[in-house]
Design an enzyme around this catalytic site. Structure first.
Site, PDB file in Angstrom:
ATOM      1  N   LYS A 289       6.633   9.590  -8.029  1.00 27.77           N
ATOM      2  CA  LYS A 289       7.405  10.533  -6.748  1.00 27.77           C
ATOM      3  C   LYS A 289       8.824  10.453  -7.072  1.00 27.77           C
ATOM      4  CE  LYS A 289       5.533   9.082  -2.605  1.00 27.77           C
ATOM      5  NZ  LYS A 289       4.706   8.069  -2.952  1.00 27.77           N
TER       6      LYS A 289
ATOM      7  N   LYS B  75       0.806  -1.346   0.160  1.00 24.02           N
ATOM      8  CA  LYS B  75      -0.095  -0.043  -0.098  1.00 24.02           C
ATOM      9  C   LYS B  75       0.780   1.356   0.100  1.00 24.02           C
ATOM     10  CE  LYS B  75      -2.976   2.236   2.970  1.00 24.02           C
ATOM     11  NZ  LYS B  75      -3.575   2.868   1.976  1.00 24.02           N
TER      12      LYS B  75
ATOM     13  N   LYS C 247       7.285   1.183   1.436  1.00 22.85           N
ATOM     14  CA  LYS C 247       8.560   0.430   0.602  1.00 22.85           C
ATOM     15  C   LYS C 247       8.971   0.948  -0.519  1.00 22.85           C
ATOM     16  CE  LYS C 247       4.599   1.219  -2.213  1.00 22.85           C
ATOM     17  NZ  LYS C 247       3.548   1.714  -1.567  1.00 22.85           N
TER      18      LYS C 247
ATOM     19  N   ASP D  81      -0.481   0.440  -4.648  1.00 25.40           N
ATOM     20  CA  ASP D  81      -1.027  -1.078  -4.634  1.00 25.40           C
ATOM     21  C   ASP D  81      -1.382  -1.268  -6.128  1.00 25.40           C
ATOM     22  OD1 ASP D  81      -4.140  -0.059  -2.520  1.00 25.40           O
ATOM     23  OD2 ASP D  81      -2.131   0.919  -2.515  1.00 25.40           O
TER      24      ASP D  81
END
Ligand code: ADP
Ligand code: SF4
Ligand code: MG
Length: 266
Positions: free
Chosen positions: A41, A10, A15, A126
């Site tokens: 990003k 998520k 991550k 996700d």
């Protein structure tokens, strides 16, 4: 087989911090490592580069015809090679397509990239469409992990991601829990992993050092190498390198997942 891993989970679950700290830990251990940031990003490698952003492949391709290795691949902490795919034009391009274009470019400008001992893809949140599993579908990645906490929504996402892996025939390397200090979180993550037929390969405690080092532009491995949390990432890096288990996950149905989550709430 060469380790080319991707960590799914998520958005906001950790991550990028996990990927960069693992990359740093492996590099400190003498491994040749490459980190490929696929999130629009483009913040995967920032903590390996003293807080500096690097030009992304997609933006460089727009500006320059003949993109070279040095334009988009930069050495960070411990010699980790860092590359950021970058994002498509907001509202126009497709992130999944962008990842494919960037990796095809990587193959051209740095064909030896597979000589690294470990390549980590830091992929966007996700799985919402085929685009996000593009690196797997294209055969760029040979090992996948899901990152979750013990909270319901990250577990829901992790479970759903496993469904996505099954759809494209990708087996799961394991589950990593990044703690949010939920109730009996490790036990819950262990039971979840077990229920989906996999195993919990690592448990990362919530530690304010992760964010304070990140704010200063560093991984904890670089800024606080003697800390407990640095030790956790080192161990996780070793366990990932040694892991050769892959299973076809057996995701839970919605009711089962809700029941599991309830069982562990106070
Ligand atoms: P993602 O890449 O999944 O969107 P990030 O890696 O950017 O998530 O993490 C989101 C935020 O959570 C960051 O500010 C990061 O520093 C913080 N974070 C991640 N893991 C931990 C942890 N184990 N302890 C404390 N903060 C963490
Ligand atoms: Fe592409 Fe999927 Fe993003 Fe849509 S949601 S733009 S298909 S990556
Ligand atoms: Mg991220």
């Amino acid at each position: 087989m060469k380790k080319i891993i991707a960590i799914y989970g998520k958005g906001g679950i950790g991550k990028s911090s996990t990927a960069s700290n693992i990359a740093a830990a492996c590099a400190m251990n003498g491994k040749k490592v490459m980190l490929i940031g696929c999130d629009p990003k483009s913040d995967s490698s920032i903590t390996l580069l003293g807080g500096k952003r690097i030009p992304t492949v997609l933006e460089t391709l727009k500006e320059k015809k003949n993109v070279q290795k040095d334009d988009v691949i930069f050495e960070g902490f411990g010699g980790v090679k860092c590359m950021e795919v970058g994002g498509p034009e907001p509202g126009v391009g497709c992130a999944g397509r962008g990842i494919i274009v960037a990796i095809e470019t990587l193959k051209k400008i740095y064909p030896e990239y597979l000589d690294n001992d470990l390549i980590i893809y830091d992929v966007p949140g996700d799985v919402v469409c085929g685009g996000f599993v593009a690196p797997i579908k294209k055969g760029f990645v040979n090992e996948v992990y899901v990152l979750t906490s013990g909270e319901y929504m990250p577990l829901y996402a992790a479970n759903n991601i496993c469904r996505g892996f099954n759809k494209i025939g990708m087996d799961l390397g394991g589950v990593i829990c990044n703690s949010r200090n939920a109730d009996r979180e490790r036990e819950l993550a262990e039971e979840f992993s077990d229920k989906i037929g996999s195993k919990l390969i690592g448990y990362i405690p919530k530690d304010p050092l992760v964010q304070s080092c990140e704010r200063d532009g560093f991984s904890v491995l670089e800024k606080a190498p003697e800390s407990e949390i640095a030790g956790v990432y080192k161990q996780l890096a070793e366990d990932l390198l040694a892991n050769d288990e892959r299973v076809k996950a057996t995701p839970l149905d919605d009711d089962e997942l809700r029941e599991l989550s309830k069982k562990y709430s106070a």
